[in-house]
Design a protein around this motif. Structure first.
Motif, mmCIF file in Angstrom:
data_model
loop_
_atom_site.group_PDB
_atom_site.id
_atom_site.type_symbol
_atom_site.label_atom_id
_atom_site.label_comp_id
_atom_site.label_asym_id
_atom_site.label_seq_id
_atom_site.Cartn_x
_atom_site.Cartn_y
_atom_site.Cartn_z
ATOM 1 N N HIS A 86 31.066 11.498 -25.063
ATOM 2 C CA HIS A 86 30.149 12.108 -24.106
ATOM 3 C C HIS A 86 29.686 11.190 -22.982
ATOM 4 O O HIS A 86 29.279 11.696 -21.926
ATOM 5 C CB HIS A 86 28.928 12.676 -24.851
ATOM 6 C CG HIS A 86 29.274 13.864 -25.681
ATOM 7 N ND1 HIS A 86 29.635 15.077 -25.131
ATOM 8 C CD2 HIS A 86 29.343 14.019 -27.027
ATOM 9 C CE1 HIS A 86 29.892 15.929 -26.097
ATOM 10 N NE2 HIS A 86 29.733 15.322 -27.266
ATOM 11 N N SER A 142 30.197 12.986 -19.658
ATOM 12 C CA SER A 142 29.027 13.345 -18.847
ATOM 13 C C SER A 142 29.174 12.826 -17.421
ATOM 14 O O SER A 142 28.831 13.520 -16.453
ATOM 15 C CB SER A 142 27.756 12.789 -19.488
ATOM 16 O OG SER A 142 27.779 11.371 -19.542
ATOM 17 N N TRP A 160 23.377 16.537 -20.194
ATOM 18 C CA TRP A 160 22.852 16.182 -21.511
ATOM 19 C C TRP A 160 21.897 17.251 -22.045
ATOM 20 O O TRP A 160 21.842 17.490 -23.253
ATOM 21 C CB TRP A 160 22.159 14.823 -21.447
ATOM 22 C CG TRP A 160 23.153 13.707 -21.327
ATOM 23 C CD1 TRP A 160 23.529 13.053 -20.192
ATOM 24 C CD2 TRP A 160 23.927 13.135 -22.383
ATOM 25 N NE1 TRP A 160 24.485 12.100 -20.453
ATOM 26 C CE2 TRP A 160 24.748 12.121 -21.815
ATOM 27 C CE3 TRP A 160 24.014 13.349 -23.747
ATOM 28 C CZ2 TRP A 160 25.632 11.351 -22.562
ATOM 29 C CZ3 TRP A 160 24.895 12.577 -24.506
ATOM 30 C CH2 TRP A 160 25.680 11.601 -23.921
#
Length: 353
Positions: free
Chosen positions: A75, A79, A128
């Motif tokens: 992530h 992200s 997030w």
């Protein structure tokens, strides 16, 4: 389809809320609100995130296993990449639809440099937040599915235990009946054949309801009459029986073969050792939301030291506990005037015949 409509409504509502907040902020600062531009900005931003939600959800599932290292390895770069892609798509779309307006820039490059810092931070934060919400919903769904699976397993376990108890009762009764037939085979062949016919009827009824944990009381009484016909052959004139069941209880749900072990217990321990003829009385009535079933005999009664429960009563208590918990009760006590009474109380619930 319904989920897509709900998602579209949710993200559109967020966009409208943000556009309204921006417009009111401009008014508060003494500037005229540019409603079309603010609405275009918000809708383009949030609708792009709406389209990216499936991708974020897929990435969330990829990083959900193998601990935090795997989670961060997936992530952190994801992200950065998703936020950057969303930001450039948003800024390009807005520039194409609305142009520079009153902004102090004249080229797309200048516009991208001006908007990048703050909006990239916001896009990264949005990724997030979306990821956290999706993982929370996924965890909730897994928890719900796990509870449902556990409930199904518990139901299957209870059904298996009930079936095992019933299978334990049936050979117990069958062996007793076969022993009686064996004793009559030479002494009274005609009665032995009659007993075999009654046993055949009883087993047929049992097999017809082998998968039903509960049956209407009327069906249970049909079992019981067939069983008592067998016992009548054994006891001849030494046994008289009477069924006294109220009509409004005949559709009540009762555990399958719940009365037979109680009656068998009364015959074996109360009437079989009695020298003179005996009687057996089975009664059923409704007491509010409770079904009351009683098995009375005028036999020898309970011993002074109290009753020792065998297979029949022990299994009956176990079945009641599995089906009703504390909602059912079985009481065994002496009758006034001699004999024994077994009283069964369970929740009243009608079951179609």
């Amino acid at each position: 389809m319904r989920g897509a409509v709900v998602a579209f409504g949710f993200w559109t509502l967020l966009a409208l809320s943000y556009a309204l907040s921006s417009g009111l902020s401009s008014i508060g600062e003494g500037n005229p609100p540019a409603w079309p531009r603010q609405l275009t900005w918000s809708l383009a931003d949030y609708w792009l995130w709406m389209l990216l939600v499936p991708l974020v959800g897929w990435l969330g599932r990829q990083g959900a296993t193998r601990g935090w290292r795997r989670f961060l390895a997936v992530h952190v770069p994801a992200s950065l990449g998703v936020a950057l892609a969303q930001l450039f798509a948003h800024l390009l779309l807005y520039w194409w639809l609305c142009g520079p307006g009153r902004m102090p820039v004249h080229t797309l490059g200048d516009y991208l440099r001006m908007q990048f810092a703050y909006n990239f931070h916001f896009a990264l934060l949005t990724y997030w937040v979306v990821l956290a919400v999706l993982r929370g919903l996924e965890s909730r769904r897994h928890l719900r599915d796990e509870r449902l699976r556990n409930a199904r397993l518990e139901t299957q376990l209870v059904q298996a235990q009930l079936q095992a108890l019933r299978m334990q009762l049936q050979p117990h009764f069958l062996f007793n009946t076969l022993n009686a037939i064996s004793a009559l085979a030479l002494a009274d062949p005609l009665q032995a054949r009659l007993m075999i016919a009654r046993l055949s009827d009883f087993l047929r009824l049992t097999l017809e309801e082998r998968h039903a944990p509960q049956v209407p009381l009327a069906r249970e009484l049909e079992f019981l009459r067939c069983y008592l016909d067998i016992q009548q052959v054994r006891f001849q004139d030494r046994l008289s029986t009477r069924l006294d069941v109220d009509d409004d209880t005949l559709h009540a749900a009762v555990p399958n073969l719940i009365l037979q072990p109680l009656v068998e217990n009364a015959l074996r321990h109360g009437l079989l050792a009695k020298a003179e003829p005996g009687s057996l009385h089975v009664a059923g009535r409704r007491d509010g939301e409770v079904l009351v079933l009683c098995v009375d005999d005028d036999g020898l009664g309970l011993p002074p030291e109290g009753a020792s429960e065998g297979i029949g009563l022990a299994n009956t208590r176990a079945r009641l506990a599995m089906l009703f918990g504390d909602g059912a009760r079985l009481d065994l006590r002496r009758r006034d005037g001699g004999g024994t009474r077994v009283e069964l109380r369970l929740p009243f619930r009608e079951l179609a015949a």
